[in-house]
Enzyme design. Structure first.
Site, PDB file in Angstrom:
ATOM      1  N   CYS A 155      -4.325  -1.335  -1.963  1.00 51.55           N
ATOM      2  CA  CYS A 155      -4.529   0.116  -2.054  1.00 51.55           C
ATOM      3  C   CYS A 155      -5.494   0.359  -3.199  1.00 51.55           C
ATOM      4  O   CYS A 155      -5.260  -0.098  -4.326  1.00 51.55           O
ATOM      5  CB  CYS A 155      -3.186   0.796  -2.338  1.00 51.55           C
ATOM      6  SG  CYS A 155      -3.322   2.563  -2.630  1.00 51.55           S
ATOM      7  N   ASP A 183       0.860  -1.182   0.000  1.00 45.81           N
ATOM      8  CA  ASP A 183       0.000   0.000   0.000  1.00 45.81           C
ATOM      9  C   ASP A 183       0.897   1.233   0.000  1.00 45.81           C
ATOM     10  O   ASP A 183       2.111   1.138   0.213  1.00 45.81           O
ATOM     11  CB  ASP A 183      -0.882  -0.014   1.264  1.00 45.81           C
ATOM     12  CG  ASP A 183      -1.757   1.226   1.385  1.00 45.81           C
ATOM     13  OD1 ASP A 183      -2.340   1.644   0.371  1.00 45.81           O
ATOM     14  OD2 ASP A 183      -1.841   1.802   2.485  1.00 45.81           O
ATOM     15  N   SER A 184       0.287   2.385  -0.177  1.00 46.67           N
ATOM     16  CA  SER A 184       1.036   3.635  -0.107  1.00 46.67           C
ATOM     17  C   SER A 184       1.560   3.886   1.315  1.00 46.67           C
ATOM     18  O   SER A 184       2.512   4.628   1.495  1.00 46.67           O
ATOM     19  CB  SER A 184       0.126   4.788  -0.517  1.00 46.67           C
ATOM     20  OG  SER A 184      -1.056   4.763   0.262  1.00 46.67           O
ATOM     21  N   HIS A 224      -8.351   3.147   4.116  1.00 49.04           N
ATOM     22  CA  HIS A 224      -8.487   3.788   5.430  1.00 49.04           C
ATOM     23  C   HIS A 224      -9.922   3.776   5.960  1.00 49.04           C
ATOM     24  O   HIS A 224     -10.141   3.927   7.149  1.00 49.04           O
ATOM     25  CB  HIS A 224      -8.046   5.259   5.352  1.00 49.04           C
ATOM     26  CG  HIS A 224      -6.573   5.450   5.315  1.00 49.04           C
ATOM     27  ND1 HIS A 224      -5.784   4.928   4.332  1.00 49.04           N
ATOM     28  CD2 HIS A 224      -5.742   6.123   6.155  1.00 49.04           C
ATOM     29  CE1 HIS A 224      -4.526   5.285   4.551  1.00 49.04           C
ATOM     30  NE2 HIS A 224      -4.472   6.002   5.656  1.00 49.04           N
ATOM     31  N   GLU A 278      -5.496   9.105   9.634  1.00 45.56           N
ATOM     32  CA  GLU A 278      -4.066   9.112   9.985  1.00 45.56           C
ATOM     33  C   GLU A 278      -3.839   9.842  11.317  1.00 45.56           C
ATOM     34  O   GLU A 278      -2.938   9.521  12.063  1.00 45.56           O
ATOM     35  CB  GLU A 278      -3.245   9.795   8.887  1.00 45.56           C
ATOM     36  CG  GLU A 278      -3.305   9.071   7.563  1.00 45.56           C
ATOM     37  CD  GLU A 278      -2.099   8.187   7.283  1.00 45.56           C
ATOM     38  OE1 GLU A 278      -1.020   8.485   7.795  1.00 45.56           O
ATOM     39  OE2 GLU A 278      -2.258   7.189   6.560  1.00 45.56           O
ATOM     40  N   CYS A 329     -11.507   2.787  -0.202  1.00 48.15           N
ATOM     41  CA  CYS A 329     -10.196   3.263   0.251  1.00 48.15           C
ATOM     42  C   CYS A 329      -9.829   2.459   1.485  1.00 48.15           C
ATOM     43  O   CYS A 329     -10.688   2.179   2.338  1.00 48.15           O
ATOM     44  CB  CYS A 329     -10.268   4.748   0.595  1.00 48.15           C
ATOM     45  SG  CYS A 329      -8.767   5.366   1.382  1.00 48.15           S
TER      46      CYS A 329
HETATM   47  N1  DGL Z   1      -4.283   3.545   0.345  1.00 51.27           N
HETATM   48  C1  DGL Z   1      -4.971   4.609  -0.332  1.00 51.27           C
HETATM   49  C2  DGL Z   1      -6.230   4.039  -0.999  1.00 51.27           C
HETATM   50  O1  DGL Z   1      -6.728   2.995  -0.625  1.00 51.27           O
HETATM   51  C3  DGL Z   1      -5.322   5.753   0.606  1.00 51.27           C
HETATM   52  C4  DGL Z   1      -4.115   6.535   1.098  1.00 51.27           C
HETATM   53  C5  DGL Z   1      -3.407   7.315   0.019  1.00 51.27           C
HETATM   54  O2  DGL Z   1      -3.978   8.277  -0.526  1.00 51.27           O
HETATM   55  O3  DGL Z   1      -2.277   6.959  -0.289  1.00 51.27           O
HETATM   56  O4  DGL Z   1      -6.743   4.643  -1.895  1.00 51.27           O
END
Ligand code: DGL
Length: 278
Positions: free
Chosen positions: A84, A21-22, A197, A163, A195
């Site tokens: 992600c 993931d990011s 999160h 976050e 997403c």
């Molecule tokens: N992991 C990203 C997503 O699921 C959210 C966080 C980001 O913007 O990097 O889209």
């Protein structure tokens, strides 16, 4: 029904599943995989040097993802999970072509299948980052399978709120209300958390939604999809093998550990910083 893509999986049964993931968000997917597949070895890469991906361009996300995938493959990943939504939406189709790596799944299609099963009126709402929403990946994936009305809403403030640990309370409540109002006006009966999160905001979202609206968390559906693939390929790890969970980040392992504990219920112990060129 759309024909399901054939995914070739390489490697030994006890090789790990590689998840990336990011940043921290993909830990919700890892946590779900860990629950559904408790015997599997798992390695996770969080690109904490580059997070957030939400508003970045496709080219940049493809470049970052290529480096991460090479790292996971070097670490013998038998299957790669793009945990992600933004990468799944913007980069996955490109990555599959450029890298010619078959063993890779994203979070969009598993979530879409559950949403279609859940929806009665086929009025489906999607919330996600700007990148995910702009790509129209969810409406495209849904409309490949059924004819449905898909209403999207980008929610750029939700990732920073999570976050910061603001998963409830007045501020988050106001922001959530603002984002879901247009979707409620469209009389959706299903809402996809597009997403990684957003599962942390499930309670506050549900509080603000009509009772009849079903919330779809793609973390769980992705974990179930991973199980299906391993089953199909006879690739389950042996139950008596020594299991490990490893975490890699591109920056600030201490912060990852602190915030990561909120996303992932188990202790984050083995955590290393790696420098990827990118
Ligand atoms: N992991 C990203 C997503 O699921 C959210 C966080 C980001 O913007 O990097 O889209």
């Amino acid at each position: 029904m759309q024909k399901k893509k054939e995914i070739k999986v390489l490697g030994n049964n006890n090789y790990p599943i590689g998840i990336f993931d990011s940043g921290f968000g993909g830990l919700t997917v890892m946590s779900a995989i860990n629950k559904v597949l408790p015997s599997e070895n798992l390695i996770y890469f969080g690109d904490t040097a580059h997070v957030p991906y939400g508003a970045k361009s496709r080219d940049t996300i493809v470049r970052f993802s290529k480096d991460i995938i090479s790292f996971l493959i070097k670490n013998k990943a038998k299957l790669i999970v793009v945990a992600c939504n933004t990468v799944s939406a913007l980069a996955l189709p490109v990555l599959e072509k450029i890298l010619k790596i078959p063993p890779i799944i994203g979070v969009i299609e598993p979530g879409v299948r559950v949403a279609i099963d859940a929806s009665k009126s086929f009025r489906i709402g999607i919330i996600g980052t700007e990148g995910t929403i702009k790509s129209k990946s969810y409406p495209k994936a849904i409309n490949k399978l059924v004819k449905a009305k898909v209403y999207q809403q980008a929610c750029p403030l939700l990732v920073p709120l999570v976050e910061e640990g603001l998963i409830d309370g007045e501020i988050t409540d106001k922001v959530v209300k603002k984002y879901i109002k247009p979707l409620l006006a469209k009389k959706i009966d299903t809402l996809v958390l597009g997403c990684t999160h957003y599962p942390f905001l499930r309670k506050i979202l549900e509080k603000n939604l009509d009772k009849n609206i079903i919330v779809v968390d793609s973390a769980i559906s992705t974990a179930l999809e991973v199980k299906l693939i391993l089953d199909k390929k006879f690739l389950f790890a042996s139950k008596n093998g020594k299991k490990y969970l490893k975490f890699y980040v591109s920056d600030n392992p201490e912060k990852f550990k602190k915030i990561g504990m909120r996303f992932f219920s188990k202790d984050i112990t083995i955590i290393k910083k790696v420098d990827l060129v990118g």
